[in-house]
Design an enzyme around this catalytic site. Structure first.
Site, PDB file in Angstrom:
ATOM      1  N   ASP A  20      37.955  34.978  47.916  1.00  0.00           N
ATOM      2  CA  ASP A  20      37.139  35.770  48.097  1.00  0.00           C
ATOM      3  C   ASP A  20      37.808  36.577  49.315  1.00  0.00           C
ATOM      4  O   ASP A  20      38.060  36.308  50.434  1.00  0.00           O
ATOM      5  CB  ASP A  20      35.743  35.284  48.656  1.00  0.00           C
ATOM      6  CG  ASP A  20      34.602  36.197  49.008  1.00  0.00           C
ATOM      7  OD1 ASP A  20      35.032  37.619  49.193  1.00  0.00           O
ATOM      8  OD2 ASP A  20      33.554  35.885  49.291  1.00  0.00           O
ATOM      9  N   ILE A  21      37.999  37.961  49.103  1.00  0.00           N
ATOM     10  CA  ILE A  21      38.570  38.701  50.242  1.00  0.00           C
ATOM     11  C   ILE A  21      37.871  39.096  51.294  1.00  0.00           C
ATOM     12  O   ILE A  21      38.586  39.295  52.167  1.00  0.00           O
ATOM     13  CB  ILE A  21      39.196  40.095  49.101  1.00  0.00           C
ATOM     14  CG1 ILE A  21      40.318  40.938  49.966  1.00  0.00           C
ATOM     15  CG2 ILE A  21      37.851  41.366  49.142  1.00  0.00           C
ATOM     16  CD1 ILE A  21      40.870  42.008  49.329  1.00  0.00           C
ATOM     17  N   VAL A  43      33.883  43.659  43.773  1.00  0.00           N
ATOM     18  CA  VAL A  43      34.403  43.378  45.133  1.00  0.00           C
ATOM     19  C   VAL A  43      33.985  44.602  46.249  1.00  0.00           C
ATOM     20  O   VAL A  43      33.487  44.111  47.281  1.00  0.00           O
ATOM     21  CB  VAL A  43      36.051  43.391  45.019  1.00  0.00           C
ATOM     22  CG1 VAL A  43      36.450  45.126  44.996  1.00  0.00           C
ATOM     23  CG2 VAL A  43      36.633  43.140  46.501  1.00  0.00           C
ATOM     24  N   ASP A  44      33.581  45.497  45.731  1.00  0.00           N
ATOM     25  CA  ASP A  44      32.674  46.561  46.434  1.00  0.00           C
ATOM     26  C   ASP A  44      31.250  45.966  46.887  1.00  0.00           C
ATOM     27  O   ASP A  44      30.856  46.164  48.289  1.00  0.00           O
ATOM     28  CB  ASP A  44      32.556  47.703  45.747  1.00  0.00           C
ATOM     29  CG  ASP A  44      31.846  49.056  46.491  1.00  0.00           C
ATOM     30  OD1 ASP A  44      32.708  49.799  47.255  1.00  0.00           O
ATOM     31  OD2 ASP A  44      30.746  49.151  46.568  1.00  0.00           O
ATOM     32  N   SER A 131      40.670  48.177  39.747  1.00  0.00           N
ATOM     33  CA  SER A 131      40.517  48.680  38.644  1.00  0.00           C
ATOM     34  C   SER A 131      40.213  47.620  37.525  1.00  0.00           C
ATOM     35  O   SER A 131      40.177  47.973  36.337  1.00  0.00           O
ATOM     36  CB  SER A 131      41.436  49.598  38.179  1.00  0.00           C
ATOM     37  OG  SER A 131      41.239  50.924  38.832  1.00  0.00           O
ATOM     38  N   THR A 132      40.906  46.518  37.719  1.00  0.00           N
ATOM     39  CA  THR A 132      40.556  45.396  36.626  1.00  0.00           C
ATOM     40  C   THR A 132      39.256  44.583  36.259  1.00  0.00           C
ATOM     41  O   THR A 132      39.556  44.015  35.679  1.00  0.00           O
ATOM     42  CB  THR A 132      41.554  44.261  36.947  1.00  0.00           C
ATOM     43  OG1 THR A 132      41.480  43.444  37.851  1.00  0.00           O
ATOM     44  CG2 THR A 132      43.123  44.816  37.153  1.00  0.00           C
ATOM     45  N   TYR A 135      36.313  48.542  36.004  1.00  0.00           N
ATOM     46  CA  TYR A 135      37.266  49.723  35.288  1.00  0.00           C
ATOM     47  C   TYR A 135      38.007  49.365  34.443  1.00  0.00           C
ATOM     48  O   TYR A 135      38.682  50.206  33.629  1.00  0.00           O
ATOM     49  CB  TYR A 135      37.623  50.328  36.382  1.00  0.00           C
ATOM     50  CG  TYR A 135      36.898  51.421  37.248  1.00  0.00           C
ATOM     51  CD1 TYR A 135      35.604  51.518  37.203  1.00  0.00           C
ATOM     52  CD2 TYR A 135      37.373  52.201  38.193  1.00  0.00           C
ATOM     53  CE1 TYR A 135      34.757  52.226  37.765  1.00  0.00           C
ATOM     54  CE2 TYR A 135      36.525  53.238  38.924  1.00  0.00           C
ATOM     55  CZ  TYR A 135      35.266  53.127  38.490  1.00  0.00           C
ATOM     56  OH  TYR A 135      34.304  53.849  39.383  1.00  0.00           O
TER      57      TYR A 135
HETATM   58  P1  ADP Z   1      36.953  47.910  39.594  1.00  0.00           P
HETATM   59  O1  ADP Z   1      35.722  48.791  39.396  1.00  0.00           O
HETATM   60  O2  ADP Z   1      37.780  48.949  40.316  1.00  0.00           O
HETATM   61  O3  ADP Z   1      37.270  47.458  38.283  1.00  0.00           O
HETATM   62  P2  ADP Z   1      35.681  45.566  40.461  1.00  0.00           P
HETATM   63  O4  ADP Z   1      35.071  45.129  41.661  1.00  0.00           O
HETATM   64  O5  ADP Z   1      34.846  45.551  39.349  1.00  0.00           O
HETATM   65  O6  ADP Z   1      36.502  46.757  40.710  1.00  0.00           O
HETATM   66  O7  ADP Z   1      36.755  44.339  40.199  1.00  0.00           O
HETATM   67  C1  ADP Z   1      38.025  44.367  40.688  1.00  0.00           C
HETATM   68  C2  ADP Z   1      38.558  42.834  41.038  1.00  0.00           C
HETATM   69  O8  ADP Z   1      37.896  42.511  42.143  1.00  0.00           O
HETATM   70  C3  ADP Z   1      38.392  42.067  39.715  1.00  0.00           C
HETATM   71  O9  ADP Z   1      39.465  41.414  39.395  1.00  0.00           O
HETATM   72  C4  ADP Z   1      37.180  41.283  40.202  1.00  0.00           C
HETATM   73  O10 ADP Z   1      37.150  40.167  39.572  1.00  0.00           O
HETATM   74  C5  ADP Z   1      37.583  41.078  41.758  1.00  0.00           C
HETATM   75  N1  ADP Z   1      36.538  40.744  42.792  1.00  0.00           N
HETATM   76  C6  ADP Z   1      35.266  40.717  42.494  1.00  0.00           C
HETATM   77  N2  ADP Z   1      34.615  40.166  44.050  1.00  0.00           N
HETATM   78  C7  ADP Z   1      35.910  39.714  44.729  1.00  0.00           C
HETATM   79  C8  ADP Z   1      35.824  39.280  46.066  1.00  0.00           C
HETATM   80  N3  ADP Z   1      35.008  38.859  46.635  1.00  0.00           N
HETATM   81  N4  ADP Z   1      37.151  39.110  46.443  1.00  0.00           N
HETATM   82  C9  ADP Z   1      38.451  39.478  45.716  1.00  0.00           C
HETATM   83  N5  ADP Z   1      38.228  39.853  44.606  1.00  0.00           N
HETATM   84  C10 ADP Z   1      37.022  40.122  44.138  1.00  0.00           C
END
Ligand code: ADP
Length: 194
Positions: A20-21, A43-44, A131-132, A135
């Protein structure tokens, strides 16, 4: 959190981590934002939940001033309660078919963030897989772009940056990053060390 895959590029260490970032301390955390800077899921959502309302307040004032953020670019806020000084909100492309400039836009997200890092004396930065998720960018290609842009940037203008952490949320994405990094490793090191 153990760093289970490391590539050394010049003075910088590139780490691949699963997790988790929002829990990993760095100077700048990169967010995968949308062009309205409006907050979303993935992640947002995790970044806003963990960082608290200050981050959205700053984004509100940036949106009032600039209207948003274009795809391939990024804006900077503080990090609220996150273990960082800054959040770089990068807007990745929505993947259509790969023929609409998606790879250039995704590469531009990473380059923009490295430039923002250099301007702020950032020594450690973390990236999610932009984006993965929602998006829909294919993970193999996206990992490749992330790693190649990083190697290029570190070769050309490494500056004060010493640690780049790529954080994958799922085991599957982590495996893909590791595989791509292993395949690229020789080439990446050669690029950097000339
Ligand atoms: P986008 O709209 O750019 O695709 P997302 O948030 O849907 O952004 O996904 C981008 C990546 O972030 C995905 O691989 C998702 O699994 C990952 N992600 C979601 N939550 C977290 C987190 N807490 N820490 C790190 N990566 C995350």
């Amino acid at each position: 959190m153990p760093s289970d895959f490391v590539i050394r590029l010049g003075l910088c260490e590139v780490q691949l981590l699963r997790g988790d970032i929002t829990k990993i301390a760095v100077d700048a955390i990169v967010n995968a934002a949308n062009s309205a800077l409006a907050g979303g899921g993935g992640v947002d959502g995790a970044i806003h939940r963990a960082g608290g309302p200050e981050i959205m307040q700053e984004l509100d004032s940036i949106r009032d001033r600039l209207g948003g953020c274009s795809t391939g670019s990024a804006v900077v806020t503080g990090a609220g309660r996150l273990p960082a000084k800054y959040v770089f909100h990068a807007v990745g492309p929505r993947y259509r078919d790969g023929k609409h400039g998606e790879s250039e836009q995704l590469a531009s997200c990473y380059t923009t963030c490295f430039n923002l890092a250099a301007e702020r004396d950032v020594k450690a930065i973390s990236f999610p897989s932009i984006s993965t998720g929602i998006y829909g960018y294919p993970i193999e290609e996206a990992a490749d772009i992330a790693l190649r842009v990083t190697a290029e940037w570190l070769r050309e203008k490494p500056g004060p940056l010493r640690v780049v952490k790529f954080v994958q949320f799922s085991e599957h994405d982590h495996e893909v990053y590791r595989r791509r990094a292993a395949e690229l490793r020789g080439g990446l090191a050669a690029q950097t060390h000339g």
